[in-house]
Design an enzyme around this catalytic site. Structure first.
Site, mmCIF file in Angstrom:
data_model
loop_
_atom_site.group_PDB
_atom_site.id
_atom_site.type_symbol
_atom_site.label_atom_id
_atom_site.label_comp_id
_atom_site.label_asym_id
_atom_site.label_seq_id
_atom_site.Cartn_x
_atom_site.Cartn_y
_atom_site.Cartn_z
ATOM 1 N N ASN A 9 -14.639 12.974 26.328
ATOM 2 C CA ASN A 9 -13.543 13.812 25.552
ATOM 3 C C ASN A 9 -14.137 15.139 25.158
ATOM 4 O OD1 ASN A 9 -11.623 14.620 23.841
ATOM 5 N ND2 ASN A 9 -11.945 13.128 22.374
ATOM 6 N N TRP A 10 -13.617 15.948 25.965
ATOM 7 C CA TRP A 10 -14.353 17.566 25.702
ATOM 8 C C TRP A 10 -13.529 18.010 24.321
ATOM 9 C CZ3 TRP A 10 -13.999 19.949 31.360
ATOM 10 C CH2 TRP A 10 -14.941 19.340 32.252
ATOM 11 N N LYS A 11 -12.748 17.297 23.929
ATOM 12 C CA LYS A 11 -12.051 17.992 22.825
ATOM 13 C C LYS A 11 -11.464 19.347 22.757
ATOM 14 C CE LYS A 11 -14.327 14.782 20.015
ATOM 15 N NZ LYS A 11 -15.161 14.296 18.629
ATOM 16 N N HIS A 93 -6.580 9.450 18.572
ATOM 17 C CA HIS A 93 -7.825 9.963 18.149
ATOM 18 C C HIS A 93 -7.910 10.093 16.717
ATOM 19 C CE1 HIS A 93 -11.647 12.002 17.833
ATOM 20 N NE2 HIS A 93 -11.941 11.449 18.953
ATOM 21 N N GLU A 95 -9.299 12.605 14.996
ATOM 22 C CA GLU A 95 -9.138 13.742 14.842
ATOM 23 C C GLU A 95 -7.411 14.102 14.589
ATOM 24 O OE1 GLU A 95 -11.817 15.559 17.748
ATOM 25 O OE2 GLU A 95 -13.319 14.561 16.527
ATOM 26 N N GLU A 163 -13.732 3.874 17.457
ATOM 27 C CA GLU A 163 -14.358 5.082 16.846
ATOM 28 C C GLU A 163 -14.472 5.104 15.586
ATOM 29 O OE1 GLU A 163 -14.465 8.122 20.503
ATOM 30 O OE2 GLU A 163 -12.851 8.499 19.064
ATOM 31 N N GLY A 169 -19.480 12.742 15.944
ATOM 32 C CA GLY A 169 -19.921 13.898 15.716
ATOM 33 C C GLY A 169 -20.981 14.278 14.606
ATOM 34 N N SER A 208 -21.045 9.427 18.623
ATOM 35 C CA SER A 208 -22.210 9.717 18.647
ATOM 36 C C SER A 208 -23.058 9.175 19.853
ATOM 37 C CB SER A 208 -23.306 9.766 17.344
ATOM 38 O OG SER A 208 -22.524 10.858 16.438
ATOM 39 N N GLY A 229 -18.024 12.061 23.179
ATOM 40 C CA GLY A 229 -17.867 13.263 22.675
ATOM 41 C C GLY A 229 -18.909 14.401 23.219
ATOM 42 N N GLY A 230 -19.460 14.858 22.186
ATOM 43 C CA GLY A 230 -20.736 15.751 22.558
ATOM 44 C C GLY A 230 -21.549 15.925 23.727
HETATM 45 P P1 13P Z 1 -19.124 12.283 19.599
HETATM 46 O O1 13P Z 1 -19.604 11.417 20.766
HETATM 47 O O2 13P Z 1 -19.458 13.832 19.490
HETATM 48 O O3 13P Z 1 -19.589 11.895 18.203
HETATM 49 O O4 13P Z 1 -17.398 12.160 19.738
HETATM 50 C C1 13P Z 1 -16.907 11.017 19.857
HETATM 51 C C2 13P Z 1 -15.444 11.102 19.972
HETATM 52 O O5 13P Z 1 -14.773 11.315 18.989
HETATM 53 C C3 13P Z 1 -14.956 10.892 21.267
HETATM 54 O O6 13P Z 1 -13.517 10.795 21.314
#
Ligand code: 13P
Length: 247
Positions: A9-11, A93, A95, A163, A169, A208, A229-230
């Site tokens: 997920n590149w956000k 999600h 967020e 999640e 993050g 993470s 994510g990251g």
């Molecule tokens: P991180 O891997 O950066 O913690 O993000 C997880 C995430 O929200 C994937 O959707």
């Protein structure tokens, strides 16, 4: 058996050029893997990344969708718009829930629209830190799952991503034991809602995930993959995570 499914997920990251370079690097670095792979990219990069991934084993996904088919909904995109670009879409999600006001009821409407379309959903659930500390994790997961899935068919098209919000993050990953316990609870809740078909639903862990912690997380019996994510924006790290997924 459920085939492992790792999604990035590149956000809201990457320029168009970076997106194309990263997608190509992911495809090149993950050849011969034994799991399903997808990259969930920003809307404007769906077209360029689709071209970059054409003919590869890496599928494409979007990060959100609106439930109405068309109309005066400024800024939104429909399932039909996405379906001409990609296979997957993330729904609910944390967020979206926390920053943009997506409620359980909205997540439900989005999921219904996705299941009525050619897209396959990745439905995110997870508790806040305060909810975990006060012992509400299972109640929160149960509420989110019931709102999303009651009366809807479960199948291998459906992925649920666990999640925990406190792990996103933050660098603080759920231990494999904590993640497995939550994912087993999610599986049991899905069985309660949809019977045996729950066993075909893939459950990802997200929060993470790194090359270091992925092997132990992915070895858990109810964890069928990861939503990353990251680390999904570093092609070597993503490839290392993917390499630790075993059918
Ligand atoms: P991180 O891997 O950066 O913690 O993000 C997880 C995430 O929200 C994937 O959707």
């Amino acid at each position: 058996m459920r085939r492992p499914f790792i999604a990035g997920n590149w956000k809201m990251n990457t320029t168009e050029d970076e997106a194309v370079v990263l997608a190509r690097a992911v495809a090149a670095g993950t050849g011969g893997v034994l799991c399903d792979l997808a990259l969930c990219v920003p809307f404007p990069h769906l077209g360029p990344v689709r071209s970059a991934l054409a003919g590869s084993h890496v599928a494409l996904g979007a990060q959100d969708v609106y439930w109405e088919p068309k109309g005066a909904y400024t800024g939104e995109v429909s399932t039909a718009m996405l379906a001409s670009y990609c296979r997957y879409v993330i729904v609910g999600h944390s967020e979206r829930r926390q920053l943009f006001g997506d409620t359980d009821a909205w997540v439900r409407r989005k999921l219904e629209a996705v299941l009525a379309s050619p897209l396959d959903p990745i439905v995110c659930v997870g508790e806040l830190l305060g909810e975990r500390r006060s012992g509400e994790t299972e109640a929160v997961l149960e509420r989110q799952l019931a709102a999303a899935f009651t009366g809807l068919p479960l199948s291998a098209r459906v992925t649920v991503a666990y999640e925990p919000v406190w792990a996103i993050g933050t660098g603080e990953t759920a231990t494999p034991a904590v993640a497995q316990e939550a994912c087993a609870f999610i599986r049991a809740s899905l069985r309660h809602l949809g019977g045996e078909a729950a066993d075909s639903v893939r459950i990802q862990y997200g929060g993470s995930v790194t090359p270091e912690n992925a092997p132990d997380l992915l070895a858990c019996p109810d964890i069928d993959g990861a939503l990353v994510g990251g680390a999904s924006r570093k092609s070597d790290q993503f490839a290392a995570i993917v390499a630790s997924a075993r059918p």
